[in-house]
Enzyme design. Structure first.
Site, PDB file in Angstrom:
ATOM      1  N   SER A  63       4.006  -4.131  -8.011  1.00 17.36           N
ATOM      2  CA  SER A  63       3.681  -5.394  -7.334  1.00 17.36           C
ATOM      3  C   SER A  63       3.008  -6.367  -8.303  1.00 17.36           C
ATOM      4  CB  SER A  63       2.814  -5.116  -6.112  1.00 17.36           C
ATOM      5  OG  SER A  63       2.602  -6.282  -5.343  1.00 17.36           O
ATOM      6  N   HIS A  69       3.596  -7.866   1.413  1.00 19.09           N
ATOM      7  CA  HIS A  69       5.023  -7.541   1.301  1.00 19.09           C
ATOM      8  C   HIS A  69       5.720  -7.537   2.664  1.00 19.09           C
ATOM      9  CE1 HIS A  69       4.627  -6.783  -2.962  1.00 19.09           C
ATOM     10  NE2 HIS A  69       3.526  -6.114  -2.687  1.00 19.09           N
TER      11      HIS A  69
END
Length: 363
Positions: free
Chosen positions: A98, A225
């Site tokens: 990420s 997300h």
């Protein structure tokens, strides 16, 4: 080839551990401060006071890599490696979880460490802003918060896909839930408002024996997300990064110095615009780390192992459990020193082997 990995947002920075490394490696960090400009020390002071900030985590992992790079080049000098021999042993591929994917971009010299700090924090500000906008738009009261839960089951065959099927079945009653991270076939992370997550808990615990639910820290209550909530962050984040590249006159750069395995789909980016686009898109959709493992295990030949940069050893543990690689931590003074000794021995052995082969050819 060697894999270098970087941790994501939420990875804890231990300030005492970081300070110990900096004090013990003062000569190396003096070079790092010189290399990155005098204001880098201001970033360090910020990290000490704000160790959980996204900008702090991204900068910290970049500093670990810079220490790795300086130490490695010192070993090359000590062993009197030629430029060609250095080139032959510096084939790298990068993987970040990420936020760590942004650190991968910074390692490719696309922007400064200060820019890295600013982009990381801007991305977080966008996620906070659009999570709040979602709650307001759907007329949810001020006490409603997005939470993150880690789900794990040792008996599951493919927990992420099984959870996804379950979510599709309860979508009409629990619309806010999304799978944020697919970290292994036995574990995933979901985001959603607490009311919807409790519905998932009831449904999932009857279907998955020994399911363990761990409520994770989420201080800003971001819908990490979650594409339903965060899809609107893509355009402003993409524009922000490209504006920085234009200011740095790097907007015409085409090929990456080091390829990046993307969290979006596990594919390898070798071009700058592909890597940036995949990072931006994955900032608002599921991190598919299991597909990154597939690329590592089935596509690449990583003969020189994985060096997992700090802070923390979270990514080290994921790579060690899921990839068929020799894995090394680079996250504390002990692990840094242990790796450097192993690397010295490895490179010394390579040089001795090259010398033997050269001597045999001359006979």
């Amino acid at each position: 080839m060697r894999l270098i990995t970087f941790p994501g947002q939420g990875t804890p920075i231990s300030v005492p551990i970081l300070k110990t490394i900096i004090e013990s490696k003062s000569k190396q960090f003096s070079k790092i401060l010189t290399r990155n400009g005098p204001k880098t020390n201001d970033l360090l002071q910020y990290i000490y006071k704000n160790p959980s900030s996204p900008g702090s985590i991204a900068v910290c992992s970049n500093l670990f890599y810079q220490l790795y790079d300086i130490e490695l080049n010192q070993i090359y000098r000590d062993l009197q490696y030629t430029n060609q021999m250095k080139h032959d042993t510096q084939d790298l591929i990068l993987l970040g979880h990420s936020l760590g994917e942004l650190t991968c971009l910074s390692i490719n010299q696309l922007f400064s460490i200060r820019d890295l700090f600013n982009i990381a924090n801007y991305r977080n500000e966008l996620m906070v802003k659009y999570t709040e906008k979602y709650l307001v738009a759907h007329k949810m009261n001020h006490s409603t918060k997005f939470e993150m839960w880690a789900l794990s089951s040792p008996r599951a065959d493919d927990l992420p896909n099984q959870i996804l099927t379950l979510l599709n079945n309860i979508r009409h009653t629990a619309p806010t839930i999304s799978i944020a991270n697919v970290n292994s076939i036995k574990q995933c992370v979901v985001t959603g408002v607490i009311e919807d997550l409790e519905k998932l808990r009831i449904e999932s615990q009857t279907k998955f024996p020994r399911l363990r639910v761990t409520e994770l820290t989420n201080p800003n209550n971001v819908a990490f997300h979650n594409s339903t909530v965060l899809r609107p962050i893509q355009e402003p984040l993409y524009d922000y990064i490209w504006d920085i590249l234009k200011l740095n006159q790097n907007h015409t750069a085409t090929k990456l110095d080091y390829p990046i395995i993307g969290n979006l789909d596990g594919r390898i980016s070798t071009f700058v615009h592909h890597a940036i686009e995949r990072f931006v898109r994955c900032s608002s959709t599921t991190v598919k780390f299991t597909e990154c493992y597939d690329t590592i295990n089935e596509v690449l030949e990583i003969k020189d192992g994985a060096v997992n940069m700090g802070p923390s050893n979270v990514i080290y543990n994921l790579i060690k459990r899921n990839c068929d690689l020799d894995c090394y931590e680079f996250s504390s003074l002990d692990t840094v020193n242990n790796f450097n000794q192993l690397e010295m021995d490895r490179l010394k052995g390579i040089k001795e082997q090259v010398a033997r082969e050269s001597a045999e050819k001359q006979i």
